[in-house]
Enzyme design. Structure first.
Site, PDB file in Angstrom:
ATOM      1  N   ASP A 182       1.236  -7.774  -1.823  1.00  0.00           N
ATOM      2  CA  ASP A 182       0.025  -7.532  -1.623  1.00  0.00           C
ATOM      3  C   ASP A 182      -0.522  -6.430  -2.583  1.00  0.00           C
ATOM      4  O   ASP A 182       0.022  -5.942  -3.504  1.00  0.00           O
ATOM      5  CB  ASP A 182      -0.362  -7.493  -0.168  1.00  0.00           C
ATOM      6  CG  ASP A 182       0.189  -5.672   0.398  1.00  0.00           C
ATOM      7  OD1 ASP A 182       0.583  -5.127  -0.511  1.00  0.00           O
ATOM      8  OD2 ASP A 182       0.219  -5.817   1.574  1.00  0.00           O
ATOM      9  N   GLU A 187       1.627  -3.461  -3.146  1.00  0.00           N
ATOM     10  CA  GLU A 187       2.785  -3.693  -3.405  1.00  0.00           C
ATOM     11  C   GLU A 187       4.033  -4.061  -2.517  1.00  0.00           C
ATOM     12  O   GLU A 187       4.986  -3.298  -2.660  1.00  0.00           O
ATOM     13  CB  GLU A 187       3.025  -2.760  -4.790  1.00  0.00           C
ATOM     14  CG  GLU A 187       1.884  -2.510  -5.553  1.00  0.00           C
ATOM     15  CD  GLU A 187       2.149  -2.232  -7.133  1.00  0.00           C
ATOM     16  OE1 GLU A 187       3.284  -1.684  -7.132  1.00  0.00           O
ATOM     17  OE2 GLU A 187       1.473  -2.606  -7.852  1.00  0.00           O
ATOM     18  N   GLU A 229      -6.247   9.761  -4.756  1.00  0.00           N
ATOM     19  CA  GLU A 229      -6.039   8.455  -4.030  1.00  0.00           C
ATOM     20  C   GLU A 229      -6.317   8.530  -2.470  1.00  0.00           C
ATOM     21  O   GLU A 229      -7.097   7.929  -2.048  1.00  0.00           O
ATOM     22  CB  GLU A 229      -4.385   8.059  -4.396  1.00  0.00           C
ATOM     23  CG  GLU A 229      -3.997   6.702  -3.863  1.00  0.00           C
ATOM     24  CD  GLU A 229      -2.908   6.264  -4.000  1.00  0.00           C
ATOM     25  OE1 GLU A 229      -2.410   5.285  -5.106  1.00  0.00           O
ATOM     26  OE2 GLU A 229      -2.022   7.263  -3.593  1.00  0.00           O
TER      27      GLU A 229
END
Length: 367
Positions: free
Chosen positions: A160, A163, A313
């Site tokens: 996905d 990863e 992130e």
């Protein structure tokens, strides 16, 4: 001094674009010094929304050159599939490359289809926004290669977008493929992918709908914020579809604590709140007509920028599993920052809200 987050985001992305046109996911984070087709496609789209069309065009040309270098792999894959032979993980097209277009090997799963569908979609969006039909013809061999690849292998289990879970087919990946194939058809006024797109839609609705909402796996319980992609931007379901509304309600209940977590069981850096997903949920709400909620999410994203304006992130103040934050810091260092995709999603959300004046790029950089 107050940082102009729009200008800073454009500058961060520009600095993270290599001379080849590739976008490094996070130049300051060793594990992310690769160029993903998926991340890069959304970054290019964000730059297009900000009027930085030369940057986006350079990325699409880099993808074209990279794919021409691995085109022979697709024919070999088709031949093995025709013979019914098993395909090794390393034989698939990779999801990440070096700036020079070489296959990246970071010890993670390499077989991901989402980036290839996303690239088709972002390329078509670039052409639609700029009228760059010349670019479409220039990269036509790569477009046809990717269409063949996705049409043949869309239902193969693969990793996905996080990863993970290479043993599964994933709704978000199906949405990327659907959106990419449909975008090419729409741009060309054809129906060449109509049959496979209908098969993808039927597969998703058959296997990943339980209790009136979408699920991450075909288990009737799981949830993942990447399910937003089924609606925005890939349009497999509309934002007002009852399935999407129920899915978003479940995401709000289980994955939102201010910002948006990937999924409830996430332990990567403790499983924090991701900026890309928080902006994504805002993107969904704009399309669904809930501007007030989208503005709340925009404000949350803006608050996560540091004093320089750099966006990470994820943030870990409200991690799913706080005791797992430090082990990841010990292993890989602090959370990736700046993450180009975070800055791109910020630009996209502002554009969707009508709060982004296009910042036209300067002289041709020589790509």
């Amino acid at each position: 001094m107050t940082v102009d987050l729009v200008q800073h985001s454009i500058a961060v992305i520009a600095r993270g674009q290599t001379p080849t046109g590739a976008y490094l996911a996070s130049p300051n984070f060793a594990q992310y010094r690769y160029a993903w087709l998926r991340d890069g496609a959304f970054i290019a789209y964000g730059m297009d929304r900000a009027g930085q069309h030369r940057s986006s065009r350079a990325f699409h040309r880099w993808v074209d050159r990279t794919l021409r270098g691995v085109a022979c792999k697709v024919e070999a894959l088709e031949q093995k599939a025709d013979r019914g032979e098993p395909i090794e993980m390393t034989e698939w097209l990779h999801c990440r490359y070096t700036p020079e277009g070489q296959e990246g090997d970071a010890g993670w799963g390499v077989f991901q289809l989402d980036g290839y569908g996303t690239w088709l979609w972002a390329l078509c969006e670039h052409v639609r926004m700029t009228g760059a039909r010349d670019l479409l013809e220039e990269v036509r061999p790569s477009v046809e290669l990717v269409r063949r690849y996705l049409t043949r292998f869309w239902d193969r289990p693969n990793f996905d977008c996080w990863e993970e879970h290479g043993e599964h087919v994933h709704p978000a990946t199906l949405a990327c493929i659907y959106g990419g194939l449909r975008a090419v058809d729409a741009l060309e006024g054809s129906q060449g992918a109509a049959e496979v797109c209908e098969a993808i839609r039927s597969y998703l609705l058959t296997h990943f709908v339980h209790g009136g909402r979408l699920t991450k796996f075909a288990d009737g319980r799981s949830i993942d914020a990447n399910l937003l992609w089924v609606s925005v931007p890939f349009g497999l379901l509309s934002p007002s579809d009852p399935l999407m509304e129920a899915t978003v309600a479940e995401l709000e209940r289980r994955c939102v604590t201010g910002g948006v977590h990937r999924y409830p069981e996430d332990t990567y850096y403790g499983g924090g709140e991701w900026l890309i997903l928080s902006a994504w949920l805002g993107w969904y709400y704009v399309r669904a007509g809930n501007r007030a909620r989208a503005l709340e999410l925009l404000a949350w994203v803006e608050r996560q920028a540091d004093e320089r304006g750099d966006m990470p992130e994820q943030v870990t103040d409200r991690a799913n599993v706080p005791e797992m934050v430090q082990p990841w810091v010990n292993r890989w260092g602090p959370v990736a920052k700046p993450l180009l995709w975070s800055h791109a999603m910020y630009l996209i959300l502002r554009a969707e809200l009508g709060l982004l004046e296009q910042q036209f790029s300067g002289p041709e950089p020589g790509w």
